[in-house]
Design an enzyme around this catalytic site. Structure first.
Site, mmCIF file in Angstrom:
data_model
loop_
_atom_site.group_PDB
_atom_site.id
_atom_site.type_symbol
_atom_site.label_atom_id
_atom_site.label_comp_id
_atom_site.label_asym_id
_atom_site.label_seq_id
_atom_site.Cartn_x
_atom_site.Cartn_y
_atom_site.Cartn_z
ATOM 1 N N HIS A 150 0.972 -0.987 -0.415
ATOM 2 C CA HIS A 150 -0.020 -0.331 0.103
ATOM 3 C C HIS A 150 0.553 0.986 -0.018
ATOM 4 C CE1 HIS A 150 -3.837 -1.863 0.403
ATOM 5 N NE2 HIS A 150 -3.070 -3.410 1.484
ATOM 6 N N ASN A 206 -10.048 -2.844 2.315
ATOM 7 C CA ASN A 206 -9.777 -2.743 0.667
ATOM 8 C C ASN A 206 -10.586 -2.535 0.030
ATOM 9 O OD1 ASN A 206 -7.133 -3.043 1.158
ATOM 10 N ND2 ASN A 206 -7.406 -5.462 1.452
ATOM 11 N N HIS A 259 -3.891 1.100 11.770
ATOM 12 C CA HIS A 259 -3.465 0.243 12.394
ATOM 13 C C HIS A 259 -5.156 -0.967 12.705
ATOM 14 C CE1 HIS A 259 -2.637 -3.436 15.312
ATOM 15 N NE2 HIS A 259 -2.836 -2.542 16.783
HETATM 16 FE FE1 HDD Z 1 -2.889 -5.142 4.979
HETATM 17 C C1 HDD Z 1 -1.632 -1.830 5.731
HETATM 18 C C2 HDD Z 1 -5.692 -3.390 4.776
HETATM 19 C C3 HDD Z 1 -4.133 -8.204 5.869
HETATM 20 C C4 HDD Z 1 -0.247 -5.788 7.071
HETATM 21 N N1 HDD Z 1 -3.086 -3.111 4.939
HETATM 22 C C5 HDD Z 1 -2.884 -1.921 4.952
HETATM 23 C C6 HDD Z 1 -2.793 -1.063 4.437
HETATM 24 C C7 HDD Z 1 -4.825 -1.183 3.891
HETATM 25 C C8 HDD Z 1 -4.503 -2.635 4.232
HETATM 26 C C9 HDD Z 1 -5.813 -1.111 3.685
HETATM 27 C C10 HDD Z 1 -2.829 0.789 3.738
HETATM 28 C C11 HDD Z 1 -3.167 1.382 4.962
HETATM 29 C C12 HDD Z 1 -2.952 3.205 5.044
HETATM 30 O O1 HDD Z 1 -3.889 3.141 3.883
HETATM 31 O O2 HDD Z 1 -1.986 3.390 5.085
HETATM 32 N N2 HDD Z 1 -4.638 -5.577 4.889
HETATM 33 C C13 HDD Z 1 -5.353 -4.620 4.371
HETATM 34 C C14 HDD Z 1 -6.752 -5.453 5.085
HETATM 35 C C15 HDD Z 1 -6.567 -7.122 4.581
HETATM 36 C C16 HDD Z 1 -4.612 -6.899 5.371
HETATM 37 C C17 HDD Z 1 -7.789 -5.456 4.144
HETATM 38 C C18 HDD Z 1 -7.260 -8.186 5.067
HETATM 39 C C19 HDD Z 1 -8.242 -8.428 5.517
HETATM 40 N N3 HDD Z 1 -2.248 -6.931 6.275
HETATM 41 C C20 HDD Z 1 -2.655 -7.691 5.473
HETATM 42 C C21 HDD Z 1 -2.134 -8.608 6.435
HETATM 43 C C22 HDD Z 1 -0.875 -8.175 7.235
HETATM 44 C C23 HDD Z 1 -1.120 -6.771 6.865
HETATM 45 C C24 HDD Z 1 -2.707 -10.052 6.880
HETATM 46 C C25 HDD Z 1 0.186 -9.068 7.736
HETATM 47 C C26 HDD Z 1 0.057 -10.309 8.593
HETATM 48 N N4 HDD Z 1 -1.088 -4.075 5.709
HETATM 49 C C27 HDD Z 1 -0.133 -4.562 6.047
HETATM 50 C C28 HDD Z 1 0.843 -3.607 6.940
HETATM 51 C C29 HDD Z 1 1.205 -2.634 6.756
HETATM 52 C C30 HDD Z 1 -0.443 -2.890 5.283
HETATM 53 C C31 HDD Z 1 2.043 -3.960 6.432
HETATM 54 C C32 HDD Z 1 2.206 -1.543 5.732
HETATM 55 C C33 HDD Z 1 2.092 -0.574 6.126
HETATM 56 C C34 HDD Z 1 1.574 0.396 7.121
HETATM 57 O O3 HDD Z 1 0.075 -1.245 6.854
HETATM 58 O O4 HDD Z 1 1.119 0.943 7.531
HETATM 59 O O5 HDD Z 1 1.058 -4.178 8.377
#
Ligand code: HDD
Length: 708
Positions: free
Chosen positions: A78, A151, A342
């Protein structure tokens, strides 16, 4: 200054809070970061005007040091996003279901910040790539921040968070040559897919029109994971969250997406920015699917499995409030880049389920901020600060902004009256779910049906939507070099639907399945087809092709009627600047054929005026404009001589108003034409209806008429 001894809440709005951090630089004198006035900033301090630069030039060194550190690590996923401020209002008290305060009072506006994003591309990648879109909302509630990290697709790639690094590594550019950028069309991703059958359902959505939205304003949002609502009596129910855009769900077509990535890589962020600046505030209704705990096992899918959605036909979506995005950011970095979402930022009344994807997310989001925002104090960055006050004994760490008072930073204490104190009544209480089990690394048997809902989704698609999915398979898997992997894709999707597998094979040089398969699922979920979405011309963009000698009355009448319907027009001509009409009046051409293309508009209108149309007829760019809009199934309108341009384009098979002297309107395949109309109102009305349709897929059935 914050005193740590109370529970004051919400004394100022988020806007006021952010305003107190805003720095106006207009008209002030230049200083260093130590506020020392600077006398000259164009030359470094040297020993003689041609001599070496001197170490003691503190202004040079400070300026350069700051510049050298201006970038922070981009998000691992993202990375490319765009944010906006707004507010949320609940329709009626949700007391029966949740104690969350921001869901109790219909007169109350809760400030929000939303960040939309793509998942795979790096921060500088294009907006319109095929990808899932992030739709993350931070509610600054009186009980602290609540993040709905959603999402635009209701399900996810994998079932257990432990596989998240694998799926992300597989889809990101390949590590040896860092190719391809922001794309799933490569070997490592499809290698992972064919070895991970739980992805089947998500692939169907990823290759559908959902993954190439027309606008962030026209996307649904889904919390994906199953959460809980808990009311004041402690009763819990399962809940899924939805955002429903008031403008409906609409998409680009693939050819358009690819061209836009070159012509305007900022297409989606520009669309959002412009809409908010124009006062076309994007609106989304918040919906919830609520499931009683005793109904947990009533379905043929496991409600804790994030690769499944809850069909709306089985569990209706209750619309409980509306979010309006009403203000652009002041500074992209300070707000959009530094915002930290978060999935674990919840408020009393909202709780988690045992969905193993959600449980892993609860670790990952906090952890990633440590590297991205450089330490544990990111909650003090203005965009992340709650409007409710923060009181606790956490201290120090990188970039600490608060100046905490006194000597007490522990609990219990006597020196500060045992404050700040836990609040047993209003504080967050985790739902006391009974959990019992052996420690095992196992997947529940109830998670192992990977294909039924993929078939359900396929069954729910219209003919045009199905065709787009097949085309997307041809593009994505066609980009895979390893022929074995291509074949395995066909074999894998034969589990979803035999006809689908045959069509995939056809485009990628693979062998169709000997025994066309499928799950036998015959049902569909009409709610997931974009054919059934609200349709409106409001906020759409129309390109008006014109040149000198155009008919002023015709153009302005059409423009005024479109404007009243909330449609925006731009005049496009060979050269930007003033055009002169046949009766000497003037109109500004806002764009030329280099700055604009049909891909940037929802519809095209060609005005009358003999001299104007004769000029357009000689311009390949004007003809291409119309042909391309037709190919992309967009509404096309023309009046009087303007109809000649349509008739002379490659759309010859399309019926248009002929040359009769009587006013005659022809409205075929989304091409609306009229000759000799005294009142343009009727034409405009029909044209607006055609724009509202968004696309005219009926043309796909008339393929022989579609220009190659
Ligand atoms: Fe995630 C970012 C949505 C599964 C780990 N995620 C991130 C963002 C969105 C989502 C919208 C961007 C937030 C922003 O604009 O700063 N992610 C989802 C959805 C998931 C999902 C709807 C499934 C239901 N994500 C998911 C899993 C993991 C992550 C299974 C890890 C185990 N996601 C992250 C992250 C991020 C992230 C690595 C990257 C940057 C951040 O968090 O702040 O922690």
């Amino acid at each position: 200054m914050d005193k740590h001894n109370g529970t004051m809440i919400n004394e100022r709005s988020k806007e006021e809070q952010l305003a107190s951090f805003r720095k106006e630089h207009d008209g002030t004198r230049l200083t260093t970061n130590q506020a020392v006035p600077v006398s000259h900033t164009d030359d470094s301090l040297k020993a003689g005007s041609r001599g070496p630069t001197l170490m003691e030039d503190f202004h040079f060194r400070e300026k350069m040091m700051h510049f050298d550190h201006e970038r922070i690590p981009e998000r691992v996923v993202h990375a490319r996003g765009f944010g906006a401020h707004g507010y949320f209002q609940v329709y009626e008290p949700m007391t029966e279901f949740t104690r969350a305060k921001f869901l109790q009072d219909a007169s109350k506006k809760t400030p929000v910040f939303v960040r939309f994003s793509t998942v795979v591309g790096s921060r500088g990648s294009a907006d319109t790539v095929r990808d899932v879109r992030g739709f993350a909302t931070k509610f600054y509630t009186e009980e602290g921040n609540y993040d709905l990290v959603a999402n635009n697709i209701p399900i996810f790639f994998i079932q257990d968070a432990i596989k998240f690094p694998d799926v992300v590594h597989a889809i990101k550019p390949e590590p040896h040559n860092e190719m391809p950028q922001a794309s799933a069309a490569h070997d490592t991703f499809w290698d992972f897919v064919v070895n991970t059958p739980e992805l089947a359902h998500m692939i169907m959505w990823l290759l559908s029109d959902r993954a190439i939205p027309r606008s962030y304003r026209m996307m649904e949002g889904f919390g994906v994971n199953t959460f809980r609502f808990v009311n004041a009596e402690g009763k819990a129910r399962f809940v899924k969250f939805h955002w429903k855009p008031m403008l409906g769900v609409h998409s680009l077509v693939w050819d358009e997406s690819q061209k836009l990535a070159g012509k305007d890589p900022d297409y989606h962020r520009r669309d959002l920015w412009d809409a908010i600046n124009k006062g076309d505030f994007p609106e989304y209704e918040l919906g919830v699917q609520i499931l009683e705990e005793e109904d947990e096992f009533k379905f043929d899918f496991d409600i804790l499995d994030a690769t499944k959605f809850w069909p709306e036909e089985l569990i209706p979506v209750k619309l409980i409030g509306k979010m309006t995005l009403s203000r652009n950011v002041d500074n992209f970095f300070a707000e959009t880049e530094q915002v930290a979402f978060h999935a674990g930022h919840v408020v009393p009344g909202i709780d988690f389920s045992n969905d193993p994807l959600l449980q892993g997310r609860l670790f990952s989001y906090l952890d990633t901020q440590l590297i991205r925002l450089g330490g544990p104090n990111f909650h003090e960055i203005p965009i992340n600060q709650p409007v409710a006050h923060v009181h606790n004994n956490q201290r120090d760490g990188y970039h600490r902004m608060s100046i905490d008072h006194g000597r007490v930073s522990y609990f219990p204490n006597s020196l500060q009256g045992n404050t700040p104190q836990p609040d047993a009544e209003n504080g967050y209480i985790h739902y006391a779910e009974k959990v019992d089990g052996r420690k095992v690394r196992e997947r529940s048997e109830s998670f192992k049906d990977f294909y039924s809902q993929a078939t359900l989704f396929w069954n729910s698609m219209s003919i045009a939507e199905k065709q787009h999915i097949v085309d997307a398979f041809h593009f994505e898997v066609g980009g895979v070099m390893d022929k074995q992997i291509r074949q395995r894709v066909v074999d894998m999707f034969n589990n979803v639907d035999g006809q689908l597998a045959i069509q995939i094979a056809q485009g990628i040089g693979a062998t169709p399945p000997a025994n066309p398969g499928g799950t036998g699922v015959k049902t569909s979920s009409p709610a997931v087809s974009q054919e059934n979405t609200p349709k409106s011309a409001r906020t759409r963009k129309v390109a008006i092709l014109a040149d000198n000698g155009f008919n002023f009355n015709e153009v302005t009448q059409v423009m005024e009627t479109l404007k009243r319907a909330g449609v925006h027009c731009e005049v496009i001509s060979k050269y930007q600047g003033m055009l002169t009409s046949v009766d000497g009046r003037q109109l500004e051409a806002n764009q030329n054929y280099f700055t604009a293309g049909s891909i940037m508009y929802d519809a095209v209108y060609v005005a009358g005026g003999r001299q104007c149309v004769d000029t357009l007829l000689k311009q390949g760019d004007a003809l291409h404009f119309v042909n391309e809009a037709f190919k992309h199934a967009k509404a096309i309108g023309a009046t009087n001589e303007g109809v000649d341009l349509i008739a002379s384009s490659q759309l010859q098979g399309v019926p248009t108003a002929g040359t009769q002297t009587q006013a005659q309107l022809v409205n075929e395949l989304g091409v609306v034409t009229i000759r000799n109309a005294a009142d343009m109102g009727y034409f405009s009305q029909k044209f607006i209806e055609a724009i509202a349709q968004h696309r005219h897929w009926i043309r796909q059935k008339q393929k022989e008429m579609v220009p190659a």
